[in-house]
Design an enzyme around this catalytic site. Sequence first.
Site, short mmCIF file in Angstrom:
data_model
loop_
_atom_site.label_atom_id
_atom_site.label_comp_id
_atom_site.label_asym_id
_atom_site.label_seq_id
_atom_site.Cartn_x
_atom_site.Cartn_y
_atom_site.Cartn_z
NE ARG A 1 -2.92 -0.51 3.37
CZ ARG A 1 -3.77 -0.07 4.30
NH1 ARG A 1 -4.97 0.32 3.96
NH2 ARG A 1 -3.42 -0.01 5.57
CG ASP A 2 3.54 4.42 1.40
OD1 ASP A 2 3.18 5.15 0.46
OD2 ASP A 2 4.17 4.85 2.38
CB VAL A 3 5.05 0.34 -3.94
CG1 VAL A 3 6.25 0.24 -4.87
CG2 VAL A 3 4.74 -1.01 -3.30
CG ASN B 1 8.55 3.35 1.48
OD1 ASN B 1 9.23 3.90 2.35
ND2 ASN B 1 7.23 3.43 1.47
#
Length: 335
Positions: free
Chosen positions: A115-117, A121
């Site tokens: 959910r936060d690629v 990151n």
Amino acid sequence: PSLVERMHREVAVLQRLAHPVIVPVLDAGESPYGPWFAMPRVDGVPLDRLLEVLAQPRDAESPEALAKAFEGASGITPDPDRGVFRLPFAAAIAAIGSSLAAALACAHDAGVLHRDVKPSNVILTPEGEVRLIDFGLARDEERTRMTHSGAPLGSLAYMPPEQREGSSEVAARSDLYALGATLHELLIGMPPRSSRASDSRRGSRPDPALAPGGLDTVVEAGLRPRPEHRYASAAALREDLRRFIAGARPRPPHIPWSHRLRQGLRRHPVATVLAGLALGGLIVFATERVTRDDPPRFDETRAHDVARRLADIEGDILRGQTSWRSHAGILRAAL
């Protein structure tokens, strides 16, 4: 979620995942100062820092662009014969995407969404390897998809339309959109334009000069507004990226003609009808040339050329980059 809740969630998720691209949790516990967890030290550069020093414009064939950017961002000279540093720039970006897709496939198989690629990151090591970090927003697919306030979690520039609009349909293909957005920014230097799930049938396609050999179509397929039009899985996306790296033409998923026709009629009814008439004329023309006794041979070269031009015109019109009037001459010629 609070920082403590995110830490507990990340530990729980990472303890379930085992993949060389995913940085694991070595230990976790509680102290008088709060919860803690330990992870291996990863030497490298986050991709967002790499983006700050990557040369503009990009050179898709340069075998040195990525290594130079890494050295500029870290002060460390990477090994040019290892990992992604040994590849031309476009192939190196595809290799980064392939590694991330493999990690996401592992997570998705375990029922976990990242959910936060995004570039910040992802860490690139001096050995040319990739590491995916920060599973603090990850969740099991069966759990709630929203914060208590109803606001979607994630980073807007890399968030798919369904996640940005608060849809209950956030699933594995949402991570693939974020990966496509990350590759888009690495290739051209900026994230893709935002879109809504109800927008155009196409995603943002990088300039083919910066993403040659069909890599542009892979990124575009990952960025399609509707989840069902993207790759079916992270494994399928990885397979297409590996195909590109090997020198073969990628095979992104096709969008059903029924959907393309509905979108065209809704957005550009006149242009769609004209394009349909031109295509019908081409079919009649081809049939006549095949069945006619004199001459008996079908002019395949001309038919392919007309079909290619019609497809290009249709794409430009549906993306709003031109109008049917500017191509009226070609449409009449096709008829």
